[in-house]
Design a protein around this motif. Structure first.
Motif, PDB file in Angstrom:
ATOM      1  N   LEU A 148       0.409  -1.030   0.008  1.00  0.00           N
ATOM      2  CA  LEU A 148      -0.317   0.073   0.572  1.00  0.00           C
ATOM      3  C   LEU A 148       0.717   1.781   0.109  1.00  0.00           C
ATOM      4  CD1 LEU A 148      -3.068  -1.495   2.610  1.00  0.00           C
ATOM      5  CD2 LEU A 148      -3.070  -0.523   0.045  1.00  0.00           C
ATOM      6  N   ALA A 149       1.830   0.904   0.565  1.00  0.00           N
ATOM      7  CA  ALA A 149       3.581   2.593   0.300  1.00  0.00           C
ATOM      8  C   ALA A 149       3.514   2.194  -0.790  1.00  0.00           C
ATOM      9  CB  ALA A 149       4.225   1.703   1.157  1.00  0.00           C
ATOM     10  N   ASP A 150       3.159   1.716  -2.059  1.00  0.00           N
ATOM     11  CA  ASP A 150       3.229   1.918  -3.161  1.00  0.00           C
ATOM     12  C   ASP A 150       2.635   2.770  -3.742  1.00  0.00           C
ATOM     13  OD1 ASP A 150       6.257   1.997  -2.909  1.00  0.00           O
ATOM     14  OD2 ASP A 150       5.971  -0.304  -3.123  1.00  0.00           O
ATOM     15  N   SER A 151       1.359   2.625  -3.337  1.00  0.00           N
ATOM     16  CA  SER A 151      -0.353   2.822  -3.723  1.00  0.00           C
ATOM     17  C   SER A 151      -0.297   4.167  -4.526  1.00  0.00           C
ATOM     18  CB  SER A 151      -1.117   3.221  -2.579  1.00  0.00           C
ATOM     19  OG  SER A 151      -2.527   3.919  -3.959  1.00  0.00           O
ATOM     20  N   THR A 152      -1.142   4.629  -5.332  1.00  0.00           N
ATOM     21  CA  THR A 152      -1.209   5.871  -6.333  1.00  0.00           C
ATOM     22  C   THR A 152      -1.913   6.974  -5.634  1.00  0.00           C
ATOM     23  OG1 THR A 152      -3.046   5.391  -7.626  1.00  0.00           O
ATOM     24  CG2 THR A 152      -0.132   5.877  -8.310  1.00  0.00           C
ATOM     25  N   ASP A 153      -2.357   6.483  -5.193  1.00  0.00           N
ATOM     26  CA  ASP A 153      -3.340   7.924  -4.639  1.00  0.00           C
ATOM     27  C   ASP A 153      -2.237   7.773  -3.020  1.00  0.00           C
ATOM     28  OD1 ASP A 153      -5.260   9.236  -1.979  1.00  0.00           O
ATOM     29  OD2 ASP A 153      -6.586   7.223  -2.994  1.00  0.00           O
ATOM     30  N   VAL A 154      -1.942   9.163  -3.178  1.00  0.00           N
ATOM     31  CA  VAL A 154      -1.191  10.253  -1.707  1.00  0.00           C
ATOM     32  C   VAL A 154      -1.480   9.921  -0.345  1.00  0.00           C
ATOM     33  CG1 VAL A 154      -0.465  11.872  -1.365  1.00  0.00           C
ATOM     34  CG2 VAL A 154      -0.443  11.794  -3.314  1.00  0.00           C
ATOM     35  N   GLY A 155      -2.878  10.066  -0.027  1.00  0.00           N
ATOM     36  CA  GLY A 155      -3.474   9.465   1.376  1.00  0.00           C
ATOM     37  C   GLY A 155      -3.151   8.192   1.694  1.00  0.00           C
ATOM     38  N   VAL A 156      -3.993   6.958   0.699  1.00  0.00           N
ATOM     39  CA  VAL A 156      -3.153   5.616   0.905  1.00  0.00           C
ATOM     40  C   VAL A 156      -1.925   5.479   1.561  1.00  0.00           C
ATOM     41  CG1 VAL A 156      -3.745   3.469   0.819  1.00  0.00           C
ATOM     42  CG2 VAL A 156      -5.283   5.118  -0.165  1.00  0.00           C
ATOM     43  N   ARG A 157      -1.029   6.094   0.105  1.00  0.00           N
ATOM     44  CA  ARG A 157       0.677   6.017   0.236  1.00  0.00           C
ATOM     45  C   ARG A 157       0.918   6.874   2.100  1.00  0.00           C
ATOM     46  NH1 ARG A 157       2.003   8.515  -3.613  1.00  0.00           N
ATOM     47  NH2 ARG A 157       2.598   9.750  -3.642  1.00  0.00           N
ATOM     48  N   ALA A 158       0.361   7.930   2.162  1.00  0.00           N
ATOM     49  CA  ALA A 158       0.796   8.258   3.205  1.00  0.00           C
ATOM     50  C   ALA A 158       0.234   7.357   4.705  1.00  0.00           C
ATOM     51  CB  ALA A 158       0.021   9.755   3.674  1.00  0.00           C
ATOM     52  N   GLY A 159      -0.940   6.730   4.542  1.00  0.00           N
ATOM     53  CA  GLY A 159      -1.963   6.287   5.892  1.00  0.00           C
ATOM     54  C   GLY A 159      -0.623   4.946   6.271  1.00  0.00           C
ATOM     55  N   ALA A 160      -0.454   4.090   4.605  1.00  0.00           N
ATOM     56  CA  ALA A 160       0.651   2.975   4.458  1.00  0.00           C
ATOM     57  C   ALA A 160       1.637   3.272   5.309  1.00  0.00           C
ATOM     58  CB  ALA A 160       0.663   2.131   3.881  1.00  0.00           C
ATOM     59  N   LEU A 161       2.596   3.942   5.024  1.00  0.00           N
ATOM     60  CA  LEU A 161       3.703   4.445   5.819  1.00  0.00           C
ATOM     61  C   LEU A 161       3.990   5.387   7.322  1.00  0.00           C
ATOM     62  CD1 LEU A 161       5.607   6.777   2.965  1.00  0.00           C
ATOM     63  CD2 LEU A 161       5.913   5.245   2.831  1.00  0.00           C
ATOM     64  N   LEU A 162       2.848   5.374   7.334  1.00  0.00           N
ATOM     65  CA  LEU A 162       2.443   5.864   8.825  1.00  0.00           C
ATOM     66  C   LEU A 162       2.564   4.368   9.501  1.00  0.00           C
ATOM     67  CD1 LEU A 162       2.252   7.278  11.739  1.00  0.00           C
ATOM     68  CD2 LEU A 162      -0.092   7.582  11.063  1.00  0.00           C
ATOM     69  N   ARG A 163       1.884   3.396   9.889  1.00  0.00           N
ATOM     70  CA  ARG A 163       1.666   2.170   9.656  1.00  0.00           C
ATOM     71  C   ARG A 163       2.834   1.120   9.477  1.00  0.00           C
ATOM     72  NH1 ARG A 163      -2.929   4.789   8.438  1.00  0.00           N
ATOM     73  NH2 ARG A 163      -4.510   4.099   9.556  1.00  0.00           N
ATOM     74  N   LEU A 164       3.734   1.745   8.074  1.00  0.00           N
ATOM     75  CA  LEU A 164       4.200   0.692   8.466  1.00  0.00           C
ATOM     76  C   LEU A 164       5.632   1.239   9.445  1.00  0.00           C
ATOM     77  CD1 LEU A 164       6.054  -1.575   6.422  1.00  0.00           C
ATOM     78  CD2 LEU A 164       6.561   0.871   4.475  1.00  0.00           C
ATOM     79  N   GLY A 165       5.492   2.132   9.169  1.00  0.00           N
ATOM     80  CA  GLY A 165       7.061   2.515  10.012  1.00  0.00           C
ATOM     81  C   GLY A 165       7.025   2.285  11.528  1.00  0.00           C
ATOM     82  N   ARG A 166       5.337   1.784  12.098  1.00  0.00           N
ATOM     83  CA  ARG A 166       5.159   1.580  13.658  1.00  0.00           C
ATOM     84  C   ARG A 166       5.204   0.275  13.376  1.00  0.00           C
ATOM     85  NH1 ARG A 166      -0.857   2.298  14.089  1.00  0.00           N
ATOM     86  NH2 ARG A 166      -0.803   0.320  12.279  1.00  0.00           N
ATOM     87  N   VAL A 167       5.117  -0.965  12.551  1.00  0.00           N
ATOM     88  CA  VAL A 167       5.087  -2.392  12.172  1.00  0.00           C
ATOM     89  C   VAL A 167       7.028  -2.446  11.998  1.00  0.00           C
ATOM     90  CG1 VAL A 167       4.909  -4.106  10.615  1.00  0.00           C
ATOM     91  CG2 VAL A 167       3.050  -2.569  11.405  1.00  0.00           C
ATOM     92  N   LEU A 168       7.537  -1.383  11.496  1.00  0.00           N
ATOM     93  CA  LEU A 168       9.044  -2.108  11.474  1.00  0.00           C
ATOM     94  C   LEU A 168       9.541  -1.513  13.008  1.00  0.00           C
ATOM     95  CD1 LEU A 168       9.953  -0.295   8.020  1.00  0.00           C
ATOM     96  CD2 LEU A 168       9.794  -3.001   8.753  1.00  0.00           C
ATOM     97  N   ARG A 169       8.948  -0.828  13.468  1.00  0.00           N
ATOM     98  CA  ARG A 169       9.618   0.040  14.680  1.00  0.00           C
ATOM     99  C   ARG A 169       9.661  -1.414  15.895  1.00  0.00           C
ATOM    100  NH1 ARG A 169       9.053   6.140  17.901  1.00  0.00           N
ATOM    101  NH2 ARG A 169      10.843   5.555  19.599  1.00  0.00           N
ATOM    102  N   LYS A 170       7.946  -1.586  15.353  1.00  0.00           N
ATOM    103  CA  LYS A 170       8.095  -3.008  16.734  1.00  0.00           C
ATOM    104  C   LYS A 170       8.299  -4.224  16.160  1.00  0.00           C
ATOM    105  CE  LYS A 170       2.716  -2.130  17.089  1.00  0.00           C
ATOM    106  NZ  LYS A 170       1.768  -2.656  17.048  1.00  0.00           N
ATOM    107  N   MET A 171       8.980  -4.349  15.239  1.00  0.00           N
ATOM    108  CA  MET A 171      10.573  -5.521  14.747  1.00  0.00           C
ATOM    109  C   MET A 171      11.648  -5.603  15.119  1.00  0.00           C
ATOM    110  SD  MET A 171       8.190  -6.748  11.384  1.00  0.00           S
ATOM    111  CE  MET A 171       9.153  -8.236  10.589  1.00  0.00           C
ATOM    112  N   ASN A 172      11.877  -4.330  15.651  1.00  0.00           N
ATOM    113  CA  ASN A 172      13.149  -3.513  16.210  1.00  0.00           C
ATOM    114  C   ASN A 172      14.071  -3.272  14.467  1.00  0.00           C
ATOM    115  OD1 ASN A 172      14.478  -2.847  17.961  1.00  0.00           O
ATOM    116  ND2 ASN A 172      16.089  -5.052  18.139  1.00  0.00           N
ATOM    117  N   ARG A 173      13.388  -3.368  13.534  1.00  0.00           N
ATOM    118  CA  ARG A 173      14.139  -2.877  12.575  1.00  0.00           C
ATOM    119  C   ARG A 173      14.107  -1.245  12.865  1.00  0.00           C
ATOM    120  NH1 ARG A 173      11.084  -5.979   7.707  1.00  0.00           N
ATOM    121  NH2 ARG A 173      13.037  -5.237   6.783  1.00  0.00           N
ATOM    122  N   ILE A 174      15.179  -0.779  13.097  1.00  0.00           N
ATOM    123  CA  ILE A 174      14.870   0.867  13.658  1.00  0.00           C
ATOM    124  C   ILE A 174      14.967   1.892  12.136  1.00  0.00           C
ATOM    125  CG2 ILE A 174      16.066   2.585  14.635  1.00  0.00           C
ATOM    126  CD1 ILE A 174      14.028   1.042  15.972  1.00  0.00           C
TER     127      ILE A 174
END
Length: 631
Positions: A148-174
């Motif tokens: 979803l972070a590669d979506s052409t919809d800017v709103g979807v892409r922004a929401g996906a990047l927020l969630r992606l950063g959160r998940v990667l942080r949980k997985m300790n991929r700082i």
């Protein structure tokens, strides 16, 4: 003769009258000067009051014109907002029922009309969020967010990047998490989680890195009003940036005050078409002036510091003004001391109370040039009056003293003449009538006649010499041997001293003591000193006459063991007609001109007469005469 202190008594009644007249004159002059000054102060105060009234009217008219002109511009701006760069200070708000436009926008740190935006297209994240939260499998949700972070919809892409950063942080991929947040911070004009995506991404990236520099940069952008935020969002992100920078502090009061005033304007927005509203708002200790102008459904509100309204106001030289609100708080200018001219809001038709006072230098009414000149004139007149009275009193006192001393002098001289004349008359009658009982007694009468005649002759000569010196008699100078002169004068007293059982001891140096002098005048001076020494020491048999060379002078001293002279009288006894208190106490007869004549003779020869004496220990009179220098 009366003692010296009797001559020094002032004519008290006359001086008291003169003093009272002077006091009355000075008091009348001072009272007149004070009244003139008081009248001049009243005139100056009236003129100052007129200036204050004129200044108050002028300031009120200027402010009314400024407010009217600003209101006209606001009416135009409500319909066509200007370029924000036209406003050098303050903030312009263009309001509608549900929107607010701020010019310049960067001066508004948070927007009172803004509410958190709802993130769009949240349903696309349902499957990934179910895996992340309900199933507790962030790794399973990761590829969904990446896709979803590669979506052409800017709103979807922004929401996906927020969630992606959160998940990667949980997985300790700082590192990967920070990269996702940096991609999110690069998206502008999109809302994510109810806030600008750029702000959310920068905050998350700064929190991961823990860099104070990134936090400080975030604080600066918040103070520049870079994002349109609600009041709560601004406060939250400011506190977060302050925490991450290591300096926990509230935002500067001056920076948020303008936004607080805008929030007040939004809460109290007006609806009256073409109406002009004015209001003063305090944010902390900082005042703001709000000016509304409506045009249809739109309103223009100018928020500025009240002092800027007064920047074109000219009160005039020496005038201080202050504008205060209804509670008396000063908004612009400053209050002066002293009497003030006040114009209320109803009187001036402006939203403040005006207080006009004179500056300290203008309020000093007693320091004007005419008043200083008047004070100087009065002071000079009083000084002349006091000094004139002093010199008149001094002259009166001196003249009365002279008259008194002259009267005493005449009485003393009359007594001096009467004594030898009476003795001479009685002895002459005895001899003429042949009543002398024996030849020895007749010879004694003849000798007494000779002594009394000599005494009378000396008295007459002394008076004649004093009169000639007072008239400016000239001296005939020639070289004289001081030792010979001393022996010649002393010889004149030896017979009289022998009869009275007295002795004159002569002592002197053997070296030459030549002086350039009038021998007769110096003889008269020395004769007076020796005669005084004999008269004033009747209980002591010896009088000393000494001479010698001292530096460039020949000193001739006459010393006795008489009652001495008080320290306070040592200068006065050389004045004419003055006799010391010791002479009065010893009842010694005299005219009071001898020492005055000695001083005059010695001074005419370029010398000096000195006296050394202590009461009860005798006196030493020294004539210092310039010596003839031998080459």
């Amino acid at each position: 003769m009366p003692p010296l202190r009797e001559w020094l008594k002032p004519p008290r009644t006359l001086l008291l009258i003169l003093f009272l007249l002077t006091l009355v004159s000075v008091s009348a002059l001072s009272w007149s000067g004070w009244k003139l000054l008081d009248q001049q102060r009243a005139v100056e105060a009236q003129r100052l009051q007129e200036r204050l009234d004129q200044a108050a009217d002028r300031i009120a008219a200027t402010l009314r014109g400024t407010l009217a002109e600003t209101g006209e511009r606001l009416g135009n701006w409500a319909q066509a907002p200007p370029d924000g760069r036209e406003l050098q200070e303050g903030l312009l708000l263009v309001l509608t029922e549900n929107s607010l436009t701020a010019l310049p926008a960067d001066r508004l740190l948070y927007d009172p009309s803004t509410s958190p935006d709802v993130e769009a297209s949240l349903s696309v994240f349902d499957a990934a969020e179910a895996s992340e939260f309900q199933q507790g499998q962030p790794a399973k949700a990761l590829p969904m967010y990446q896709q979803l972070a590669d979506s052409t919809d800017v709103g979807v892409r922004a929401g996906a990047l927020l969630r992606l950063g959160r998940v990667l942080r949980k997985m300790n991929r700082i590192t990967d998490s920070r990269a996702a947040y940096e991609r999110l911070a690069a998206i502008a004009g999109v809302t994510v989680a109810g806030a600008p995506a750029e702000l959310v991404g920068r905050h998350a990236a700064a929190e991961i890195s823990g860099s104070p520099a990134e936090a400080d940069a975030l604080k600066k952008d918040l103070l520049r009003g870079r994002w349109r935020l609600t009041r709560g969002q601004f406060e939250f992100y400011w506190s977060e940036a302050a925490r991450l920078s290591g300096a926990v502090s509230p935002p500067p009061a001056g920076a948020t005050a303008l936004s607080e005033a805008a929030w007040h304007a939004w809460q109290g927005r007006k609806r009256d078409a073409n109406a002009l509203h004015q209001e003063t708002v305090w944010v902390g200790d900082q005042p703001f002036f709000l000016l509304w102008r409506s045009a249809g459904s739109r309103q223009a509100v100018l928020i500025t510091n009240p002092a800027s309204i007064f920047q074109h106001v000219s009160a005039g030289n020496g005038i201080v003004y202050a504008a205060a609100d209804a509670e008396g708080r000063v908004l612009a200018g400053r209050r002066g001391a002293g009497h003030a001219t006040v114009r209320t809001a109803a009187e001036s038709q402006i939203p403040w109370t005006l207080s006009i006072t004179a500056a300290p230098e203008a309020a000093a009414l007693g320091l004007s040039a005419p008043q200083r000149f008047l004070l100087l004139g009065i002071a000079v007149m009083v000084a002349f009056l006091v000094l004139g009275t002093y010199f008149i009193a001094r002259a009166i006192r001196r003249e009365i003293e002279i008259l008194r001393m002259q009267s005493d002098f005449v009485a003393a001289v009359s007594h001096e003449f009467r004594s030898p004349l009476t003795a001479m008359r009685q002895l002459s009658e005895i001899l003429a009538l042949g009543r002398a009982p024996s030849v020895e007694r007749r010879q004694m009468y003849y000798e007494t006649l000779v002594l009394e005649t000599t005494r009378l002759q000396r008295l007459v000569e002394a008076l004649l010499n004093f009169g000639r010196m007072e008239a400016g008699a000239r001296f005939r100078f020639e070289e004289v041997d001081a030792s010979e002169l001393v022996h010649r004068v002393v010889a004149e007293f030896e017979s009289q001293a022998a009869v009275e059982g007295r002795h004159i001891e002569v002592q002197g140096t053997r070296e030459s003591c030549a002086i350039e002098a009038d021998p007769e005048a110096i003889s008269v001076a020395l004769r007076n000193l020796v005669d005084n020494a004999i008269k004033y020491s009747p209980e002591q048999p010896t009088v000393w006459v000494e001479w010698g060379v001292e530096k460039q002078y020949v000193a001739i001293r006459v010393r006795d063991q008489g009652p001495g002279i008080a320290e306070s009288e040592k200068k006065a006894i050389f004045r004419k007609f003055v006799r010391g208190s010791a002479a009065a106490a010893a009842n010694v007869k005299g005219s009071g001109v001898g020492l005055a004549m000695v001083r005059h003779i010695v001074a005419a020869h370029g010398g000096e007469i000195q006296v050394a004496s202590q009461p009860g220990h005798g006196s030493t009179f020294t004539m210092l005469l310039p010596a003839v220098l031998r080459s």
